[in-house]
Design a protein around this motif. Sequence first.
Motif, short mmCIF file in Angstrom:
data_model
loop_
_atom_site.label_atom_id
_atom_site.label_comp_id
_atom_site.label_asym_id
_atom_site.label_seq_id
_atom_site.Cartn_x
_atom_site.Cartn_y
_atom_site.Cartn_z
N HIS A 21 13.82 -0.96 -0.20
CA HIS A 21 14.39 -0.78 -1.26
C HIS A 21 12.97 -1.33 -2.25
O HIS A 21 12.98 -1.50 -2.95
CB HIS A 21 14.93 -1.52 -1.39
N ARG A 22 11.62 -0.61 -1.81
CA ARG A 22 10.62 -0.36 -2.48
C ARG A 22 10.16 -0.05 -3.73
O ARG A 22 10.20 -0.35 -4.24
CB ARG A 22 9.51 -0.18 -1.80
N ALA A 23 11.20 1.27 -3.57
CA ALA A 23 11.12 2.02 -5.08
C ALA A 23 12.37 1.38 -5.90
O ALA A 23 12.10 1.19 -7.13
CB ALA A 23 11.64 3.16 -4.69
N PRO A 81 5.44 -3.24 -6.65
CA PRO A 81 3.62 -2.45 -7.27
C PRO A 81 2.89 -2.18 -6.22
O PRO A 81 2.87 -2.72 -4.76
CB PRO A 81 3.60 -4.04 -7.87
N VAL A 82 2.15 -1.20 -6.57
CA VAL A 82 1.18 -0.21 -5.89
C VAL A 82 -0.38 -1.13 -5.15
O VAL A 82 -0.45 -1.36 -6.43
CB VAL A 82 1.12 0.72 -5.74
N ILE A 111 0.94 -1.10 -0.16
CA ILE A 111 0.07 -0.28 0.36
C ILE A 111 1.20 1.01 -0.04
O ILE A 111 2.34 1.44 1.04
CB ILE A 111 -0.99 -0.07 1.23
N GLU A 112 0.30 2.57 -0.13
CA GLU A 112 1.06 3.78 -0.75
C GLU A 112 1.44 3.92 0.63
O GLU A 112 0.29 4.53 1.12
CB GLU A 112 0.55 4.78 -2.06
N GLY A 113 2.33 4.45 1.06
CA GLY A 113 2.97 5.52 2.18
C GLY A 113 2.54 4.62 3.30
O GLY A 113 2.07 5.21 4.29
N SER A 114 2.08 3.36 3.42
CA SER A 114 2.21 1.92 4.35
C SER A 114 3.31 1.21 4.38
O SER A 114 3.94 1.05 3.66
CB SER A 114 0.87 1.24 3.92
N ARG A 115 3.42 0.36 5.20
CA ARG A 115 4.21 -0.98 5.64
C ARG A 115 3.25 -2.21 5.45
O ARG A 115 4.01 -3.09 5.62
CB ARG A 115 4.74 -0.06 6.77
N VAL A 159 18.02 -8.18 0.44
CA VAL A 159 17.37 -6.50 1.19
C VAL A 159 16.03 -6.80 1.85
O VAL A 159 15.47 -7.08 1.53
CB VAL A 159 17.69 -5.15 -0.13
N ILE A 160 15.90 -5.97 3.07
CA ILE A 160 14.57 -5.25 3.19
C ILE A 160 13.20 -4.77 2.48
O ILE A 160 13.96 -3.55 1.93
CB ILE A 160 14.87 -4.76 4.74
N VAL A 161 12.49 -5.33 1.58
CA VAL A 161 11.75 -4.44 1.42
C VAL A 161 11.28 -3.31 2.01
O VAL A 161 11.33 -2.75 0.53
CB VAL A 161 9.72 -5.79 1.18
N GLU A 162 10.98 -3.61 2.88
CA GLU A 162 10.64 -1.77 3.60
C GLU A 162 11.84 -0.49 2.87
O GLU A 162 11.42 0.69 2.48
CB GLU A 162 9.97 -2.03 4.73
#
Length: 205
Positions: A97-99, A104-105, A61-65, A92-95
């Motif tokens: 390195h999401r960008a 996907p959002v 979710i955009e802006g969420s963990r 690597v941890i997803v949180e």
Amino acid sequence: MTLKRNLLLAGAILAASAGLAQAEMVATSINDLNIRSGPGPQYPSVGLATRGSTAVLDGCIEGSRWCRVDVNGVRGWVYAEYLQVDQGGSPVIVEQHRADLGVPVVTYETTSSVVPAEPMPAPGDELIGPVGSVEAITPPEEVRTYIDTTPAQAVRLSGDVVVGAEVPADVTFQTIPDYQYRYVRINDRPVLVDPGTRRIVYVYQ
């Protein structure tokens, strides 16, 4: 004939590359964690992803963990900081390195039928610390007996209560006679903690 064969081969390579680009994103759980029916600790658990489980990552979710995953056919929501993926040969941890990973959002629509499975932490509650590596333990039965007969006041912390998570410094632990670990009740769930590292070593279900 040779030119035609080369063109066909190039087309096959391009098709294979396109298929790879659309491949599912696979993550690994870095510790035991609850899979929840919605993106929040107030939603009931629909399953458990044990440490090292492979999860298909739908997106976050955009802006969420919170991210939606599928673990062995169980689909639900987990924290992004408890998931890791391989990036260039390194986990690597997803949180974090999401960008970079191009995660996907996804969205989630709440419904009025959702009933909290456990007390929901208030907005001002402290967040339980990041997950680290700890040695798995199996507490003796007398420890559980002591916990059941010596209730402790529960503390509220935001985040999933999982093995390896760090408990904030202002949380007080209760001593267990003749036992190296301490006891605390987090979000109405009894856990054992290493007093030296303040990390959870065991979570009673």
